[in-house]
Structure formats: structure tokens, C-alpha cells
Design a protein around this motif. Sequence first.
Motif, PDB file in Angstrom:
ATOM      1  N   SER A 101       0.831  -1.202   0.000  1.00 30.99           N
ATOM      2  CA  SER A 101       0.000   0.000   0.000  1.00 30.99           C
ATOM      3  C   SER A 101       0.864   1.249   0.000  1.00 30.99           C
ATOM      4  O   SER A 101       0.538   2.253  -0.642  1.00 30.99           O
ATOM      5  N   LEU A 102       1.975   1.202   0.739  1.00 28.58           N
ATOM      6  CA  LEU A 102       2.888   2.345   0.762  1.00 28.58           C
ATOM      7  C   LEU A 102       3.534   2.566  -0.600  1.00 28.58           C
ATOM      8  O   LEU A 102       3.540   3.683  -1.132  1.00 28.58           O
ATOM      9  N   THR A 103       4.083   1.497  -1.163  1.00 29.87           N
ATOM     10  CA  THR A 103       4.792   1.649  -2.433  1.00 29.87           C
ATOM     11  C   THR A 103       3.827   1.944  -3.580  1.00 29.87           C
ATOM     12  O   THR A 103       4.070   2.833  -4.396  1.00 29.87           O
ATOM     13  N   ARG A 104       2.727   1.178  -3.629  1.00 33.43           N
ATOM     14  CA  ARG A 104       1.772   1.423  -4.704  1.00 33.43           C
ATOM     15  C   ARG A 104       1.042   2.740  -4.495  1.00 33.43           C
ATOM     16  O   ARG A 104       0.618   3.393  -5.453  1.00 33.43           O
ATOM     17  N   GLY A 105       0.888   3.152  -3.231  1.00 29.98           N
ATOM     18  CA  GLY A 105       0.281   4.456  -2.964  1.00 29.98           C
ATOM     19  C   GLY A 105       1.103   5.584  -3.560  1.00 29.98           C
ATOM     20  O   GLY A 105       0.568   6.531  -4.146  1.00 29.98           O
ATOM     21  N   ALA A 106       2.428   5.471  -3.427  1.00 30.81           N
ATOM     22  CA  ALA A 106       3.303   6.475  -4.027  1.00 30.81           C
ATOM     23  C   ALA A 106       3.172   6.454  -5.552  1.00 30.81           C
ATOM     24  O   ALA A 106       3.151   7.514  -6.200  1.00 30.81           O
ATOM     25  N   GLN A 107       3.064   5.253  -6.124  1.00 34.88           N
ATOM     26  CA  GLN A 107       2.895   5.155  -7.565  1.00 34.88           C
ATOM     27  C   GLN A 107       1.549   5.722  -8.012  1.00 34.88           C
ATOM     28  O   GLN A 107       1.453   6.368  -9.061  1.00 34.88           O
ATOM     29  N   VAL A 108       0.507   5.482  -7.206  1.00 34.73           N
ATOM     30  CA  VAL A 108      -0.817   6.007  -7.540  1.00 34.73           C
ATOM     31  C   VAL A 108      -0.803   7.525  -7.537  1.00 34.73           C
ATOM     32  O   VAL A 108      -1.394   8.177  -8.417  1.00 34.73           O
TER      33      VAL A 108
END
Length: 331
Positions: free
Chosen positions: A44-51
Motif C-alpha cells: 500500500s505504501l509503495t503502490r500508494g506512491a505510484q498512484v
Amino acid sequence: MQIVKAVVAGVLAWLVADDLLGLGSAFLAPWTALLTVHATVYRSLTRGAQVVGATVLGVLVSYLVVEMAGYNAIALGAAMLVGMLAGLLRPIRNEGSTVATTALFVITAGQAEQAPMLVDRLSATGIGVAAGLVVNALLVAPLDDLSARQQIDSVCRRLGTLIGNMADEVGSRKDVDAQSWIEQSRQTDAALGRAWELVRHTREARFANPRRLPQDLGPSDYAALLLRLEEGIAQTRAIARTIDQAKGGHTGWSEQFCPRWLHALAVLGDQLEHPEEEARSQRPELESLVAELSSTDLSQDHWLAYGSLIDSTIHISDVVDDITASRRVSV
């Protein structure tokens, strides 16, 4: 639970963006919240940054395309094309469709050319990501270590069953289908591969997870078990191949060798299937068998097979000792 958390995050993001702050592009908040809630807090942290990056890029693409071409099908197609091509960029490689769909939403909402709305859109995106992270981390943060333990136990039982069946079939003194044992060992290998995937997922799930318990077996412990299981499967397959290729077949094997070796093999299979039951190591028994056979005049056709089988079984015994000890601790 992940579905429930995605819904909660989306509703929370909408309430904050629309009801509390009254943002003009509040629809982006629940959209990004849904994209942020993943199977682990780390993801969620990594994909949140990508989102965030993908959504910001989608907003900017929609603004620039409409400024250049106006509101029409060409602008919409161009924005979607640029968005999907952006998915080739390494930082947002997993979010190419997010760029395109964000641009699509903004353009079809008729807000792309409104420059003052840029701040609102970016704010709504940030609110959505924050809602997704908070909900995923605090509302029963995903851990999934139980799945890894269950899969490891399943592999142990499968290997134990295979070893026990091999001992029973050879002990019957009838022709055996060693090729079926080899195929079963390959199937056990496939189950082991799934266990590795779950262990990698568990390692990721423990990162920044408030539910993580320090006394639990961690991914490194699971990985050590899987490495030992790999060795056990390989040695079991080696036994199957030795029996398959043995000169003269196994039916003529020495009575001094066969019963004791088969007993040790059967015990090892039972230990893998039932780790909660205390059982002594089979290594001393196998070493004693080696000492006795070394002074015996063995058949020239069989002594290589005996040595190979005992060597593989000793390796399996060491593996079983390590695995059963660890599994008793985990239980």
C-alpha cells in the motif's frame, strides 16, 4: 477483509474530500483510495506512491491535451494513449491504466481546462492515498503468516506420505512404479514453489505491520524450513531413481539391509506427517547399518544401490530432524 477495507477507505476519502473540504474533484479521493488498499501495508505504501504519481500525471495530461485540442474524441483518445504509454516508465510501470483512467475521468467530467481545479484534484488524490494507507494499516493489517505455515505443513505432509508409501511398496517385495514416485516428488516441488511465494508475501506483509509479533516465526525461519524441504524432496527423488535403476530389481535385496532400511524410511515419513509426536533420530540406526554392511560380503549387483539409498536416507534424516524440531516450536 480487503474488500471491506477498500470500501471503508473509499467512503472515508469521499467524506473528507467532499463533505469536510468540499473539493471540486472529490471523486478522485475514493478512486485513489480503492487503488491504494493492497494485500500488504508495504505494498500500500509503495503502490500508494505510484498512484499519486500516476494520478498527478493523469491530471496534467488531461489538462494539456484539452488545452491543445479542446473537448472532443481526439483529445480523449490522445490522453488515454499517453496515459497507457506512461505505464512503460519504470516509476509507475504498474499504474499505466491509472494515468489513462484519471485523464478519462477528468476530461469526461468537463474539468480538464480549469487550472484552479488542479490543486483540488491533487488534494483529493492525496486524501485518497492517505485514507487507503490508514485503513489498511489500522483495520486488521494483513499479515498472512498463517497461510505460509499451512502451506509448509502441507508440503511436509505430502513428502511424508510419499516417503511412507515408498517404504510400504518396496517392503511388499512386488514390482513398484518408481516413475510415479518421481512424478509425485515433482508435484511436491510445485507445492513447495507455492510455499515460497507465500513466504515472500509474508516477508512483505510484516513490514510496517502493527500486528507483527516478535515471538512468531518470521520469514527467515520459514525460508530455512523450505530450503531443508528442497533438500528432502531432492533426496527422496534420488531414492526413487536408485530403485528404478537398480540392477536385478529390489526384490532380491539382502534381508540384512532391506528391513532395517525400510523401517528407518517409514519412520522418517511418519515424522514428517506427525511432527507433534516425539520420535528419535534415525541417523544412529542408519550409521549402525552402514557399519554392519561395510564388513559384509554384499552382492556386486546391489552394493552400489545400498550405499546410494543409505546415503540419501541419512540426508533425509538430517532434514527431518531439523524440520520436525522447527515445526514443534511453531505449533
